[in-house]
Enzyme design. Structure first.
Site, PDB file in Angstrom:
ATOM      1  N   GLU A 767       0.883  -1.181   0.000  1.00 21.19           N
ATOM      2  CA  GLU A 767       0.000   0.000   0.000  1.00 21.19           C
ATOM      3  C   GLU A 767       0.908   1.214   0.000  1.00 21.19           C
ATOM      4  O   GLU A 767       1.718   1.393   0.910  1.00 21.19           O
ATOM      5  CB  GLU A 767      -0.916  -0.031   1.226  1.00 21.19           C
ATOM      6  CG  GLU A 767      -2.086   0.934   1.129  1.00 21.19           C
ATOM      7  CD  GLU A 767      -1.726   2.335   1.592  1.00 21.19           C
ATOM      8  OE1 GLU A 767      -1.477   3.185   0.700  1.00 21.19           O
ATOM      9  OE2 GLU A 767      -1.671   2.565   2.794  1.00 21.19           O
ATOM     10  N   CYS A 801      -2.483   7.930   4.677  1.00 18.07           N
ATOM     11  CA  CYS A 801      -2.566   7.554   3.258  1.00 18.07           C
ATOM     12  C   CYS A 801      -3.860   8.060   2.643  1.00 18.07           C
ATOM     13  O   CYS A 801      -3.921   8.389   1.466  1.00 18.07           O
ATOM     14  CB  CYS A 801      -2.500   6.035   3.106  1.00 18.07           C
ATOM     15  SG  CYS A 801      -1.092   5.263   3.904  1.00 18.07           S
TER      16      CYS A 801
END
Length: 1008
Positions: A767, A801
């Site tokens: 990720e 994120c």
């Protein structure tokens, strides 16, 4: 202390006023029941104005009710008749709206919103809604409102004025709110000097009463009103309250303080009680507070107010209302997994309201009563008590909302009691939420006004005593939970509850006293001595050492891999239930240590308290969810035929290396680890150097939960050396990584190389961040959009994120949105994370600080700096920064900055906004604020992100409900917390067995 449960006085005799109550209720209802407007709607629809027809139709068609009220909600934001016509088509041509007469009247025969028929329909609807608004809002401005209240006075009705306004989201708006109230009071007081004295409403047995009264909300005085920080909130709110009380005293006005959502209730009462006990205000009696009858703890609050009033020895007024936020309170409780603070059934609220009325009036010498209701039975109960106890007029009045219960109000006046009308005024956009609440109340099946006009309801039914339902009477504060296939998300702390604030502060101090210890790598459940050490420091105070971390060497990494490889053979043989029980034990341990874990997160990575607590919840969820998911997957799939058995099963891969980030040091590190563990793999955790103390806490929890030696190794180390060695090692089967795109791509490349003695292809789950955008279109609710963008951008200093880094705003609302966003952000407190009023703290380290500041300098060259703020010294602070006039292709609009920096980009239309949103290399999270159905539908289909959020912030993903992960350059692999995630840690196998023996197969074969 605020509790969410019912506490009823067992000695309250509810029956002693019943006969008189029913007598008075019949008297009130006798002349009004069948004469209200609601009783006429279904009978004479064809003769009514269009606004009345709309109300009649909504009471007959739930689909129309939902769609119409959603349309009404967005109507004030629409700038043209064509826009209104287009939204009418989208909302009212919906299949759920089954009212042919309405469609015919509005003429849905064309799809062209600029046609003459569409314009006429838009005009008809706009006029109808404006008329409806005038029914419940007494004027768009003070002169219009003054005319309305003067008409009320001619009907012998008193008033209290409420200034409708946009949600207060900045200190500028809070100051403006106070100023508007002061001006309103001056103007009304000046006008009141010319009003004739009306004995019914301007006098009591004690003398003259204030002719002017205003109603205010405490939260409007401070944009950061927060139960988590009662001290600062009380300081910020108390001074405007004092200013208002002084002005009221000078002008001869009364002040009443409204009650809002439940989370503000206890703090609101606390602040008001404190101020009204101050020597300057202790003699004031023309002040009021509010109690909401639908709250389960309202009786305890009322008795507490009575005790306070006895101590104060001067009465104040209590406005007793039933409450206007039932849907919100119930929905929020279900979403958060908290106890529902309101009664679940309307009849229970009515029953509780009568209890409160009796308690309040039987203590009239301490608290005066303002009975706010449109229920004839409720009003009759109050009047019966007043008559029985001979309560003086100074201690009792009835209150009604403007435009509601008019017939009842006039009847109460005729009975000789003072009636005060609650009169909101203001423009339609800020008043829309109020209007929707009134429309919902009037069209609800449980509304007394509606029931009293129904031909099917007898007088006896309407005057019967309400009886609390068993589920409300017996409720003990059990949390409202929603289970999806047996999984229930952990609940965050409700910091409106005193004890949770107290335990959070205690834990912060306890952890602070333990900072500075040494944490060593752990292999085979044993700490390993190291030669190299680093210090983990508090980013908000870089001189404060959180822990001393022993860094593992390459030789120790080899030992960890060997240990994990040896443990794998036995660990994989255990059942999913056995492994899952260990993870569920870990979840229980974290729940028990929630406040302490939150404190470690706060001290080590400078994450504010509320966000740290949410991270603990996520970590708990990962343990429970992955344990359950593996049990589901373990059973496999059978596809058997006569003579042939086919089995599809999964097996674990082997040794997994988890390389975790510092921004979610508990949830992500633990989540990746326990996913691998649940699937039967063994794990080596290499945490980020900046958050290695929390990595050690993970090791402690898993060890205490009963994880066998070798299944989990804690290996703090340098990423450039030991981390790279782990990635390349031939005995490693899978690398789970969360971090930067640069490192993630490097891991993917290195893992793809087949090393000597390597007998498998490595799998990588990576990720790698995003450049996340939120679109705000012209129909958006800007109150919500500004707060949503601000929190999504600046929460945890933008170090998520999922954080928003681009706000893509349509041109018609761009300037207004930008101005309000800048003002709101300027109101945020920047400071140390452990302070309860801090909304954003420092970034993680000096390197991050320098990198973000470099991007800010780049932004200044190509865009306009709209906001920069001073920040504290002593830590790695970066100013919350907003750029306007940003080119969508510029560096600050394309590259991930990972800090508190926002680019606000203008788009001319929705097509352009979507193109800008999709115009980066990332596809992680995105958002849309819109009340246009076609825009929402297009976002579903065309907004290229892994997690799309509509009309809410874009951070705060929840396990199972919002599985998290993106595509394009945002990552490789399936979504964390989703049904596919564990499959990445497993190898699928298909097994086929021929079960025939000499023509014989087990089982019966049916012959056709």
């Amino acid at each position: 202390m605020q509790q969410v449960n019912s506490q009823f006085d067992p000695n309250l005799d509810l029956a002693k006023y019943e006969s008189k109550t029913q007598e008075i209720a019949r008297q009130i209802l006798g002349e009004t029941t069948k004469s209200s407007i609601w009783s006429k709607l279904s009978q004479i629809k064809d003769e009514l104005r269009f606004d009345d027809k709309l109300m009649a139709w909504t009471m007959e068609n739930e689909g129309l009710r939902v769609q119409l009220f959603r349309l009404i909600d967005c109507l004030p934001a629409l700038q043209s008749k064509a826009e209104i016509a287009r939204h009418m088509q989208e909302y009212l041509a919906n299949d759920a709206v089954e009212v042919p007469a309405m469609r015919s009247l509005l003429n849905f025969s064309t799809d062209n919103p600029n046609s003459l028929t569409a314009t006429a329909a838009a005009t008809t609807l706009s006029t109808a809604i404006a008329t409806l608004a005038k029914r419940y809002i007494c004027g768009e401005n003070l002169p219009a409102a003054t005319k309305s209240i003067e008409r009320l006075r001619r009907d012998r009705l008193a008033f209290t004025m409420d200034l409708l306004g946009e949600a207060v989201i900045s200190e500028v708006e809070a100051e403006g709110y106070l100023d508007r109230y002061l001006t309103m009071m001056e103007n009304l007081a000046d006008r009141a000097r010319n009003w004739p004295m009306l004995a019914e409403i301007d006098r009591s047995e004690l003398g003259s009463l204030d002719r002017v009264q205003v109603s205010v909300k405490l939260s409007a005085f401070y944009s950061q009103f927060d139960p988590l920080d009662p001290v600062t909130t009380a300081q910020k709110v108390s001074e405007p309250v004092r200013i208002l009380l002084r002005k009221a005293q000078a002008l001869g006005c009364g002040i009443h303080f409204d009650m809002e959502q439940y989370e503000f209730k206890s703090l609101t009462l606390q602040i008001l009680k404190q101020v009204l006990m101050e020597p300057e205000f202790i003699d004031r009696t023309n002040v009021g507070l509010t109690i909401q009858g639908y709250l389960r703890d309202s009786e305890a609050d009322l008795y507490d107010l009575i005790s306070w009033a006895k101590e104060r020895a001067r009465p104040v007024t209590v406005r007793l209302v039933k409450g206007a936020y039932w849907d919100r309170e119930t929905i929020r409780a279900y979403q958060q997994g908290w106890a529902i603070p309101v009664f679940s059934d309307k009849v229970s609220t009515d029953a509780n309201y009568e209890r409160l009325t009796q308690i309040l009036l039987e203590h009239h010498q301490y608290l005066h009563a303002a009975i706010g209701s449109h229920n004839a039975r409720s009003l009759a109960k109050a009047i019966a008590i007043v008559q029985t106890l001979n309560i003086p007029s100074s201690a009792f009045e009835v209150q009604c909302l403007y435009g509601m219960g008019d017939e009842f109000a006039k009847k109460i006046v005729d009975l000789g009691y003072r009636v005060r009308i609650y009169c909101p005024f203001g423009e339609l956009i800020p008043g829309m939420s109020y209007l929707i609440r009134r429309l919902l109340e009037n069209t609800a099946n449980s509304s007394f006004l509606r029931m009293s006009s129904s031909e099917s309801r007898s007088i006896s039914e309407l005057v019967a005593a309400p009886v609390m339902t068993d589920r409300d009477r017996l409720d003990n504060g059990t949390p409202a939970t929603t289970s999806f296939e047996g999984f229930i998300n952990a609940s965050d702390r409700d910091y409106a509850i005193d004890r949770y604030r107290e335990t959070a502060q205690t834990a912060l101090q306890s952890v602070r006293d333990r900072l500075g210890k040494t944490y060593l790598p752990i292999i085979d459940d044993r700490p390993i001595q190291t030669t190299d050490y680093i210090e983990s420091v508090n980013p908000a105070n870089s001189t404060q050492v959180v822990g001393k971390i022993g860094l593992a060497s390459i030789e120790q990494a080899e030992a960890a891999i060997k240990s994990a490889k040896n443990a794998f053979s036995s660990w994989k043989q255990l059942s999913a239930r056995h492994r899952g029980d260990i993870l569920r034990k870990a979840a229980d341990l974290m729940e028990a240590q929630r406040d302490e874990l939150t404190a470690w997160i706060t001290w080590e990575v400078a994450k504010p308290i509320r966000e740290g607590d949410a991270e603990v919840s996520e970590a708990i969820d990962f343990c429970r969810y992955y344990a359950r998911e593996m049990e589901r997957l373990e059973s496999g799939v059978q596809r058997n035929l006569p003579g042939e058995d086919n089995t599809y099963i999964y097996q674990p891969r082997g040794v997994v290396v988890v390389i975790s980030p510092w921004n979610f040091p508990l949830a992500i590190a633990l989540g990746m680890s326990v996913a691998a563990i649940a699937a039967g793999n063994t794990v080596i955790l290499k945490p980020a150097e900046q958050s290695s103390v929390i990595g050690a806490k993970i090791a402690e929890i898993l060890h205490a939960a009963g994880l066998p030696p070798g299944v989990f190794a804690y290996l703090p180390a340098k990423g450039s050396t030991v981390g790279a060695h782990l990635v390349k090692h031939p005995d490693v089967h899978l690398i789970a990584f969360t971090g930067s795109q640069q490192v993630g791509c490097q891991i993917v490349a290195e893992a793809s190389i087949l090393r000597p003695k390597q007998k498998h292809m490595k799998r990588v789950i990576a990720e790698m961040g995003g450049k996340n955008g939120i679109i705000i279109d012209e129909s958006a609710d800007l109150d919500q959009a500004v707060v949503g963008v601000m929190n999504s951008t600046f929460g945890f200093a933008g170090q998520k994120c999922s954080a928003c880094s681009r706000a893509i705003v349509l041109a018609p609302v761009y300037d207004n949105f930008l101005d309000r966003l800048v003002a709101a952000t300027r109101s945020l407190k920047v400071g140390a994370a452990h302070h309860p009023d801090t909304k954003l703290s420092a970034v993680i380290d000096a390197a991050a600080q320098a990198n973000i500041q470099r991007y800010i300098e780049i932004g200044k060259e190509s865009a306009k700096l709209a906001l920069s703020m001073p920040v504290p010294d002593g830590g790695y602070y970066v100013s919350p920064t907003i750029f306007s006039e940003v080119d969508p292709d510029s560096t600050i609009a394309q590259e991930e900055i990972f800090g508190p920096v926002l680019a606000v980009i203008k788009a001319e239309n929705f097509d352009e906004a979507l193109a800008i949103a999709n115009g980066t290399n990332f596809a992680l999270t995105g958002g849309l604020y819109s009340r246009t159905p076609s825009h929402i539908d297009r976002a579903y289909r065309e907004f290229e992100v892994g997690n799309l959020y509509i009309n809410r912030g874009i951070t705060g993903a929840l396990v199972d409900r919002h599985p998290f992960g993106g595509f394009k350059l945002s990552g490789v692999g399936s979504k964390a917390g989703g049904r596919d995630y564990l499959l990445q840690f497993l190898e699928p196998r298909s097994i086929t067995e021929n079960t025939q023996r000499q023509g014989f197969a087990p089982g019966d074969i049916s012959m056709s």
